[in-house]
Design a protein around this motif. Structure first.
Motif, mmCIF file in Angstrom:
data_model
loop_
_atom_site.group_PDB
_atom_site.id
_atom_site.type_symbol
_atom_site.label_atom_id
_atom_site.label_comp_id
_atom_site.label_asym_id
_atom_site.label_seq_id
_atom_site.Cartn_x
_atom_site.Cartn_y
_atom_site.Cartn_z
ATOM 1 N N SER A 162 0.832 -1.200 0.000
ATOM 2 C CA SER A 162 0.000 0.000 0.000
ATOM 3 C C SER A 162 0.867 1.251 0.000
ATOM 4 O O SER A 162 0.619 2.194 -0.762
ATOM 5 N N ALA A 163 1.906 1.261 0.829
ATOM 6 C CA ALA A 163 2.827 2.404 0.866
ATOM 7 C C ALA A 163 3.504 2.591 -0.488
ATOM 8 O O ALA A 163 3.684 3.727 -0.954
ATOM 9 N N GLU A 164 3.854 1.506 -1.137
ATOM 10 C CA GLU A 164 4.504 1.598 -2.450
ATOM 11 C C GLU A 164 3.532 2.067 -3.525
ATOM 12 O O GLU A 164 3.918 2.790 -4.443
ATOM 13 N N ARG A 165 2.264 1.667 -3.430
ATOM 14 C CA ARG A 165 1.266 2.172 -4.389
ATOM 15 C C ARG A 165 1.079 3.675 -4.233
ATOM 16 O O ARG A 165 0.921 4.398 -5.221
ATOM 17 N N ILE A 166 1.119 4.152 -2.995
ATOM 18 C CA ILE A 166 1.024 5.598 -2.765
ATOM 19 C C ILE A 166 2.211 6.298 -3.412
ATOM 20 O O ILE A 166 2.049 7.301 -4.110
ATOM 21 N N ARG A 167 3.420 5.757 -3.228
ATOM 22 C CA ARG A 167 4.619 6.351 -3.830
ATOM 23 C C ARG A 167 4.531 6.339 -5.350
ATOM 24 O O ARG A 167 4.818 7.335 -6.013
ATOM 25 N N THR A 168 4.119 5.234 -5.904
ATOM 26 C CA THR A 168 3.988 5.115 -7.357
ATOM 27 C C THR A 168 2.971 6.113 -7.892
ATOM 28 O O THR A 168 3.181 6.710 -8.955
ATOM 29 N N CYS A 169 1.914 6.310 -7.147
ATOM 30 C CA CYS A 169 0.863 7.251 -7.548
ATOM 31 C C CYS A 169 1.420 8.666 -7.662
ATOM 32 O O CYS A 169 1.173 9.377 -8.641
ATOM 33 N N TRP A 170 2.191 9.119 -6.670
ATOM 34 C CA TRP A 170 2.710 10.495 -6.748
ATOM 35 C C TRP A 170 3.793 10.599 -7.809
ATOM 36 O O TRP A 170 3.904 11.618 -8.480
ATOM 37 N N GLN A 171 4.580 9.548 -7.978
ATOM 38 C CA GLN A 171 5.629 9.596 -8.991
ATOM 39 C C GLN A 171 5.041 9.629 -10.401
ATOM 40 O O GLN A 171 5.646 10.201 -11.307
ATOM 41 N N ALA A 172 3.881 9.030 -10.568
ATOM 42 C CA ALA A 172 3.214 9.024 -11.875
ATOM 43 C C ALA A 172 2.388 10.289 -12.100
ATOM 44 O O ALA A 172 1.804 10.464 -13.166
ATOM 45 N N GLY A 173 2.328 11.157 -11.085
ATOM 46 C CA GLY A 173 1.565 12.390 -11.213
ATOM 47 C C GLY A 173 0.057 12.200 -11.100
ATOM 48 O O GLY A 173 -0.716 13.019 -11.570
ATOM 49 N N ARG A 174 -0.359 11.126 -10.430
ATOM 50 C CA ARG A 174 -1.781 10.845 -10.292
ATOM 51 C C ARG A 174 -2.392 11.378 -9.004
ATOM 52 O O ARG A 174 -3.608 11.329 -8.822
ATOM 53 N N CYS A 175 -1.550 11.835 -8.084
ATOM 54 C CA CYS A 175 -2.065 12.399 -6.839
ATOM 55 C C CYS A 175 -1.112 13.485 -6.352
ATOM 56 O O CYS A 175 -0.004 13.623 -6.858
ATOM 57 N N PRO A 181 -2.948 16.120 -8.162
ATOM 58 C CA PRO A 181 -1.799 17.020 -8.051
ATOM 59 C C PRO A 181 -2.201 18.454 -8.325
ATOM 60 O O PRO A 181 -3.179 18.721 -9.020
ATOM 61 N N LEU A 182 -1.437 19.364 -7.743
ATOM 62 C CA LEU A 182 -1.667 20.778 -8.019
ATOM 63 C C LEU A 182 -1.306 21.081 -9.471
ATOM 64 O O LEU A 182 -0.328 20.525 -9.993
ATOM 65 N N PRO A 183 -2.047 21.941 -10.126
ATOM 66 C CA PRO A 183 -1.679 22.321 -11.495
ATOM 67 C C PRO A 183 -0.276 22.940 -11.510
ATOM 68 O O PRO A 183 0.069 23.739 -10.636
ATOM 69 N N GLY A 184 0.532 22.526 -12.439
ATOM 70 C CA GLY A 184 1.869 23.090 -12.571
ATOM 71 C C GLY A 184 2.915 22.415 -11.714
ATOM 72 O O GLY A 184 4.037 22.889 -11.625
ATOM 73 N N GLY A 185 2.595 21.330 -11.068
ATOM 74 C CA GLY A 185 3.596 20.614 -10.274
ATOM 75 C C GLY A 185 3.249 20.536 -8.816
ATOM 76 O O GLY A 185 2.222 21.011 -8.372
ATOM 77 N N ILE A 186 4.129 19.887 -8.086
ATOM 78 C CA ILE A 186 3.968 19.592 -6.662
ATOM 79 C C ILE A 186 2.551 19.191 -6.442
ATOM 80 O O ILE A 186 1.947 18.545 -5.978
#
Length: 72
Positions: free
Chosen positions: A9-22, A67-72
Motif C-alpha cells: 500500500s505504501a509503495e502504491r502511494i509512492r507510485t501514484c505520486w511519482q506518476a503524477g496521479r495524486c 496534483p496541483l496544477p503546474g507541479g507539486i
C-alpha cells in the motif's frame, strides 16, 4: 491486512505520486503514516487490524487529492 500488504500500500502511494496521479505533498505524508503504522505493528504496540485500516484509509485519501496544477 498483512504486513506485506501494508508495505505494498505504501509503495502504491509512492507510485501514484511519482506518476503524477495524486498530490505529492499529501501522498508523502500518508506514505509516512503507513510506514509508521508498520513500525508500530512490528514493535507490537499496534493492533494488526488498526494498522491495516490505517494503511487502507491512507491509500484512499492519497488518491482523493489530485496534483496541483503546474507541479507539486
Amino acid at each position: 491486512m498483512t504486513r506485506a500488504e501494508m508495505i505494498a500500500s505504501a509503495e502504491r502511494i509512492r507510485t501514484c505520486w511519482q506518476a503524477g496521479r495524486c498530490c505529492q505533498l499529501v501522498a508523502r505524508g500518508l506514505r509516512a503514516r503507513v510506514l509508521g503504522a508498520v513500525r508500530r505493528l512490528d514493535a507490537g504496540s499496534m493492533d494488526p487490524e488498526v494498522a491495516g485500516r490505517i494503511a487502507m484509509e491512507a491509500e484512499n485519501v492519497a488518491l482523493a487529492f489530485p496534483p496541483l496544477p503546474g507541479g507539486i
